[in-house]
Design an enzyme around this catalytic site. Structure first.
Site, PDB file in Angstrom:
ATOM      1  N   LYS A 177     -58.844 -34.684 -21.588  1.00  0.00           N
ATOM      2  CA  LYS A 177     -59.484 -34.531 -22.903  1.00  0.00           C
ATOM      3  C   LYS A 177     -58.453 -35.011 -23.915  1.00  0.00           C
ATOM      4  CE  LYS A 177     -61.144 -32.695 -26.752  1.00  0.00           C
ATOM      5  NZ  LYS A 177     -60.060 -33.327 -27.582  1.00  0.00           N
ATOM      6  N   GLY A 230     -51.266 -27.065 -26.697  1.00  0.00           N
ATOM      7  CA  GLY A 230     -51.911 -26.910 -27.999  1.00  0.00           C
ATOM      8  C   GLY A 230     -51.585 -25.559 -28.590  1.00  0.00           C
ATOM      9  N   SER A 231     -52.460 -25.091 -29.446  1.00  0.00           N
ATOM     10  CA  SER A 231     -52.165 -23.876 -30.205  1.00  0.00           C
ATOM     11  C   SER A 231     -52.363 -22.613 -29.355  1.00  0.00           C
ATOM     12  CB  SER A 231     -53.046 -23.824 -31.444  1.00  0.00           C
ATOM     13  OG  SER A 231     -54.390 -23.874 -31.049  1.00  0.00           O
ATOM     14  N   VAL A 234     -56.081 -21.162 -28.988  1.00  0.00           N
ATOM     15  CA  VAL A 234     -56.926 -21.858 -28.016  1.00  0.00           C
ATOM     16  C   VAL A 234     -56.433 -21.552 -26.598  1.00  0.00           C
ATOM     17  CG1 VAL A 234     -57.721 -24.116 -27.197  1.00  0.00           C
ATOM     18  CG2 VAL A 234     -57.570 -23.676 -29.656  1.00  0.00           C
ATOM     19  N   GLY A 235     -55.125 -21.496 -26.432  1.00  0.00           N
ATOM     20  CA  GLY A 235     -54.559 -21.169 -25.117  1.00  0.00           C
ATOM     21  C   GLY A 235     -55.040 -19.818 -24.614  1.00  0.00           C
ATOM     22  N   GLU A 252     -48.982 -24.670 -22.539  1.00  0.00           N
ATOM     23  CA  GLU A 252     -47.797 -25.052 -23.325  1.00  0.00           C
ATOM     24  C   GLU A 252     -48.189 -24.869 -24.776  1.00  0.00           C
ATOM     25  OE1 GLU A 252     -45.006 -26.862 -22.064  1.00  0.00           O
ATOM     26  OE2 GLU A 252     -45.630 -26.808 -19.980  1.00  0.00           O
ATOM     27  N   CYS A 286     -43.828 -28.646 -31.144  1.00  0.00           N
ATOM     28  CA  CYS A 286     -43.853 -27.242 -30.744  1.00  0.00           C
ATOM     29  C   CYS A 286     -42.438 -26.684 -30.789  1.00  0.00           C
ATOM     30  CB  CYS A 286     -44.409 -27.123 -29.336  1.00  0.00           C
ATOM     31  SG  CYS A 286     -43.545 -28.170 -28.158  1.00  0.00           S
ATOM     32  N   GLN A 331     -54.700 -30.627 -41.723  1.00  0.00           N
ATOM     33  CA  GLN A 331     -53.347 -30.149 -41.434  1.00  0.00           C
ATOM     34  C   GLN A 331     -52.489 -30.185 -42.704  1.00  0.00           C
ATOM     35  OE1 GLN A 331     -52.535 -28.471 -39.111  1.00  0.00           O
ATOM     36  NE2 GLN A 331     -50.304 -28.494 -39.103  1.00  0.00           N
ATOM     37  N   GLU A 385     -46.066 -20.365 -37.013  1.00  0.00           N
ATOM     38  CA  GLU A 385     -45.826 -21.804 -36.878  1.00  0.00           C
ATOM     39  C   GLU A 385     -46.591 -22.548 -37.981  1.00  0.00           C
ATOM     40  OE1 GLU A 385     -47.851 -23.707 -33.582  1.00  0.00           O
ATOM     41  OE2 GLU A 385     -46.002 -24.778 -33.124  1.00  0.00           O
TER      42      GLU A 385
HETATM   43  P1  NAD Z   1     -55.155 -27.408 -30.872  1.00  0.00           P
HETATM   44  O1  NAD Z   1     -55.027 -26.225 -29.997  1.00  0.00           O
HETATM   45  O2  NAD Z   1     -56.059 -27.320 -32.041  1.00  0.00           O
HETATM   46  O3  NAD Z   1     -55.685 -28.667 -30.033  1.00  0.00           O
HETATM   47  C1  NAD Z   1     -55.028 -29.187 -28.905  1.00  0.00           C
HETATM   48  C2  NAD Z   1     -56.054 -29.845 -27.999  1.00  0.00           C
HETATM   49  O4  NAD Z   1     -56.938 -28.842 -27.547  1.00  0.00           O
HETATM   50  C3  NAD Z   1     -56.931 -30.899 -28.688  1.00  0.00           C
HETATM   51  O5  NAD Z   1     -57.228 -31.934 -27.777  1.00  0.00           O
HETATM   52  C4  NAD Z   1     -58.191 -30.119 -29.023  1.00  0.00           C
HETATM   53  O6  NAD Z   1     -59.336 -30.918 -29.121  1.00  0.00           O
HETATM   54  C5  NAD Z   1     -58.283 -29.195 -27.817  1.00  0.00           C
HETATM   55  N1  NAD Z   1     -59.049 -27.968 -28.052  1.00  0.00           N
HETATM   56  C6  NAD Z   1     -59.217 -27.289 -29.208  1.00  0.00           C
HETATM   57  N2  NAD Z   1     -60.033 -26.226 -29.014  1.00  0.00           N
HETATM   58  C7  NAD Z   1     -60.370 -26.222 -27.709  1.00  0.00           C
HETATM   59  C8  NAD Z   1     -61.166 -25.381 -26.869  1.00  0.00           C
HETATM   60  N3  NAD Z   1     -61.804 -24.313 -27.368  1.00  0.00           N
HETATM   61  N4  NAD Z   1     -61.262 -25.667 -25.573  1.00  0.00           N
HETATM   62  C9  NAD Z   1     -60.611 -26.709 -25.045  1.00  0.00           C
HETATM   63  N5  NAD Z   1     -59.871 -27.565 -25.766  1.00  0.00           N
HETATM   64  C10 NAD Z   1     -59.734 -27.317 -27.089  1.00  0.00           C
HETATM   65  O7  NAD Z   1     -53.687 -27.807 -31.301  1.00  0.00           O
HETATM   66  P2  NAD Z   1     -53.214 -28.964 -32.293  1.00  0.00           P
HETATM   67  O8  NAD Z   1     -53.248 -28.459 -33.684  1.00  0.00           O
HETATM   68  O9  NAD Z   1     -53.918 -30.228 -31.971  1.00  0.00           O
HETATM   69  O10 NAD Z   1     -51.694 -29.122 -31.814  1.00  0.00           O
HETATM   70  C11 NAD Z   1     -50.689 -28.357 -32.345  1.00  0.00           C
HETATM   71  C12 NAD Z   1     -50.341 -27.179 -31.460  1.00  0.00           C
HETATM   72  O11 NAD Z   1     -49.910 -27.628 -30.183  1.00  0.00           O
HETATM   73  C13 NAD Z   1     -49.176 -26.401 -32.032  1.00  0.00           C
HETATM   74  O12 NAD Z   1     -49.417 -25.029 -31.907  1.00  0.00           O
HETATM   75  C14 NAD Z   1     -48.012 -26.816 -31.145  1.00  0.00           C
HETATM   76  O13 NAD Z   1     -46.950 -25.928 -31.096  1.00  0.00           O
HETATM   77  C15 NAD Z   1     -48.684 -26.989 -29.838  1.00  0.00           C
HETATM   78  N6  NAD Z   1     -47.872 -27.825 -28.947  1.00  0.00           N
HETATM   79  C16 NAD Z   1     -47.228 -27.220 -27.896  1.00  0.00           C
HETATM   80  C17 NAD Z   1     -46.390 -27.968 -27.072  1.00  0.00           C
HETATM   81  C18 NAD Z   1     -45.640 -27.329 -25.917  1.00  0.00           C
HETATM   82  O14 NAD Z   1     -45.188 -28.055 -25.049  1.00  0.00           O
HETATM   83  N7  NAD Z   1     -45.463 -26.018 -25.896  1.00  0.00           N
HETATM   84  C19 NAD Z   1     -46.227 -29.336 -27.304  1.00  0.00           C
HETATM   85  C20 NAD Z   1     -46.909 -29.911 -28.370  1.00  0.00           C
HETATM   86  C21 NAD Z   1     -47.730 -29.142 -29.177  1.00  0.00           C
END
Ligand code: NAD
Length: 489
Positions: A177, A230-231, A234-235, A252, A286, A331, A385
C-alpha cells in the site's frame, strides 16, 4: 497550453490497473502547491484483486530456492543502480526534497536491497543437539505467505526497499500500500522490478487512502504478515484488527526523540548533529531529534549557536538547500497549529515559527526551521510528535534529570548523547528507553544490517532491517530425524 496530468494506477499481477470505481485523488507538488497528478483512490475491490494476484504467485515464488530469489532481487538492484537518477528525480518531485537528499535516499534504498538480495545465500537455520541418541535437528526458515506492506511518504523508496526485499527473499509475495503522497515512485519501482525479471503477481501495489485501501489490506484474512510504518494511532488499530486473526504484525511507529548535550560536549559537533537531527528531511523522520536537553551550565551558549545554525539553513528544492517543504497542506497546517499551542503554553519561539514569506516558497508547504524553549516537559510539544522542522530546547540540571526527561514520553525510538565522558555515555545509553542509542551522533536510524525499532508506543517489539527482519517475514520450522543404527548393515 496546459499539460495533461497523468493518472497513477494500481499495479496488479504485473500490469497497471485502474481503480474499479474510477475514483482518483489529487496529488499536489509540495514545493509549488500545484496539482501534480491523480492517484488511484482504490477500494476494497482493488485490494482484493491485488491480494488474489499475490496469492496466485505464491507457490511459484516460494518454491524457488532462496539463492534463485536472491539472483532475481540482485537484478532489481542492478536496475535501480542504472536508473538511480530517474528514481531520485521522481522522489524529489513528489516529496519536495532537495536533489542531493533524494539521491542519498535512493542510495540508501539500494544498500538495503543489496543486503537482502545477498541474504539468499545466508538464510541460515540452526543445527541443534538432542537428548535422544541418533536424533538430529535443524531449523529452516519458511515464508509466511502474502505480506501486506504499508508505508508513509517521508522516505518513499527507502521505505519500499526496507520492507519489500526481506519479504521477498523469505519467499513471500507482496501487496504494497503506497503512501498517498508518493505514488509514482511505487509504480516506477514495480515496473522496474518486472523488467528485471520479477514474475507477475509477486509484487503488487495498491494506491489510495489509508482508511479505505490500507484498511482493506489489514482486514483481509489472506494476508499473513502486515508490516506497517506510520503513526502510532493507526498502528494501534492495525494491532487490534490483524491481531485478532493472529497475523504476524510489525509496527514501526512514531517517536519523540531526545538529544542530550552534556557540559563536556564538543559544542560545535553537538550543534551540527542536533541541527541534522531536527531539521533534515524537514523534520519528517520518526527518528527526528525533536527535543534537545542541554546541561544548564552551557545552555545559553548552546542555544545561541543552535539558533544561529537554524537561521542559516536554506529552504527550497535547489541543489544544496538544507530542507524542502513538508509533504502536504494538512501537515503544514498541523505543524503551524502545534506551534501556536506551544506559544499558548508559554513557549518562546527563538527562530522560525511560521511559513516563510519568501515569494519563491510561499505557494509551497514550507515551515521555517523552528526552535522553541521555555516549555515544561509536560507541554504538548514536549511530548507529542510533530513530524516537521520544529524542536524544543530544555535546560537540565544533570544526567539523571536528562534521562528522566528522555524517558518521560510514551515513545521510545531513538536517543543521542553528546559527551566526552565514556562513563556518562554508557550510563545513559544503557538506561534510555529507546531502540537506538547514539553517542556523539544524531538521533539517526540504522544501516541495512542493523536492527531498528522502538520501545513503548514506537512499535510492537519487532526489528527491521538487519537479520532481525527475517523473523518478521519467515516462519521457523524445526525438523528432526532419527539415525537408526540397526539399518547400517
Ligand atoms: P500515517 O499513519 O497517517 O500513514 C502511514 C501509511 O498508513 C499511509 O500509507 C497511509 O495511507 C496508511 N494508513 C493510514 N490509515 C490506515 C489504516 N486505517 N489502515 C491501514 N493503513 C492506513 O502516517 P504518516 O503521517 O503518513 O507518516 C508519519 C508517521 O510515520 C509518523 O508518526 C512517523 O513517526 C512514522 N514513521 C515511523 C517510522 C519508523 O520506522 N518507526 C519511519 C517513518 C515514519
Amino acid at each position: 497550453m496546459a499539460t495533461k496530468l497523468s493518472h497513477i494506477p494500481n499495479w496488479i499481477n504485473g500490469q497497471e490497473a485502474r481503480p474499479a470505481n474510477n475514483l482518483w485523488i489529487d496529488k499536489f507538488n509540495p514545493h509549488s502547491g500545484e496539482l501534480l497528478c491523480y492517484v488511484a483512490d482504490s477500494s476494497a475491490t482493488d485490494v482484493h484483486d491485488a491480494i488474489t494476484a499475490a496469492g496466485n504467485a505464491f507457490s511459484l515464488w516460494s518454491e524457488l530456492t532462496p539463492i534463485k530469489r536472491g539472483q532475481v532481487l540482485s537484478n532489481i538492484v542492478a536496475s535501480m543502480k542504472r536508473r538511480s537518477d530517474e528514481l531520485a528525480d521522481c522522489i524529489a518531485l513528489e516529496t519536495g526534497k532537495p536533489p542531493q537528499d533524494a539521491k542519498g535516499e535512493v542510495g540508501g534504498g539500494i544498500l538495503q536491497a543489496e543486503y537482502f538480495a545477498g541474504e539468499g545465500m545466508r538464510l541460515y537455520g540452526r543445527s541443534l543437539t538432542s537428548g535422544t541418541p541418533g536424533k538430529h535437528s535443524h531449523t529452516v526458515r519458511q515464508p509466511r505467505g502474502i505480506a501486506g506492506l504499508i508505508v508513509p511518504a517521508n522516505t518513499p523508496i527507502a521505505n519500499i526497499c526496507w520492507k519489500t526485499f526481506p519479504a521477498l527473499i523469505c519467499g513471500n509475495t507482496v501487496v504494497l500500500k503506497a503512501a498517498e503522497d508518493s505514488p509514482r515512485i511505487a509504480n516506477l519501482f514495480a515496473q522496474l522490478a518486472k523488467e528485471a525479471g520479477l514474475p507477475d503477481g509477486v509484487f503488487n501495489v495498491v494506491q489510495g487512502q489509508g482508511q479505505s485501501a490500507g484498511a482493506a489490506l489489514v482486514e483481509d484474512s489472506r494476508v499473513a504478515v502486515i508490516s506497517f510504518t506510520g503513526s502510532t494511532n493507526v498502528g494501534r488499530w492495525i494491532a487490534e484488527v490483524a491481531g485478532k486473526r493472529l497475523a504476524r504484525i510489525s509496527l514501526e511507529l512514531g517517536g519523540k526523540n531526545s538529544l542530550v548535550v552534556c557540559d563536556d560536549a564538543d559544542l560545535d559537533q553537538a550543534v551540527h548533529w542536533a541541527s541534522l537531527s531536527a531539521f533534515s528531511n524537514a523534520g519528517q523522520r520518526c527518528a527526528s531529534g525533536s527535543r534537545v536537553l542541554v546541561f544548564k551550565d552551557i545552555y545559553d551558549s548552546f542555544r545561541d549557536k543552535f539558533v544561529a545554525k537554524a537561521k542559516s539553513l536554506r529552504l527550497g528544492v535547489s541543489a544544496g538547500c538544507d530542507l524542502g517543504p513538508v509533504i502536504n497542506k494538512r501537515q503544514q497546517q498541523n505543524i503551524l497549529a502545534a506551534i501556536e499551542t506551544a506559544r499558548a503554553e508559554g513557549g518562546r519561539v527563538l527562530c522560525g515559527g511560521g511559513a516563510p514569506a519568501d515569494p519563491d516558497l510561499k505557494a509551497g508547504y514550507y515551515i521555517q526551521p523552528t526552535v522553541i524553549d521555555g516549555l515544561q516537559a509536560s507541554a504538548e510539544l514536549s511530548r507529542k510528535e510533530v513530524f516537521g522542522p520544529v524542536v524544543t530546547l530544555h535546560p537540565v540540571e544533570n544526567l539523571a534529570v536528562a534521562l528522566k526527561v528522555s524517558n518521560s514520553t510514551e515513545y521510545g525510538l531513538t536517543a543521542a548523547i553528546h559527551t566526552r565522558n565514556v562513563d556518562r555515555a554508557m550510563w545513559f545509553a544503557q538506561r534510555v528507553k529507546a531502540g537506538v542509542a547514539n553517542i556523539n551522533l544524531g538521533t539517526f536510524g540504522s544501516e541495512p544490517h542493523m536492527p531498528f525499532g522502538g520501545f513503548g508506543a514506537s512499535g510492537n517489539g519487532t526489528r527491521e532491517p538487519g537479520v532481525e527482519a527475517l523473523d518478521v517475514y519467515s516462519e521457523i520450522k524445526n525438523i528432526s530425524f532419527l539415525v537408526n543404527l540397526d539399518h547400517l548393515n
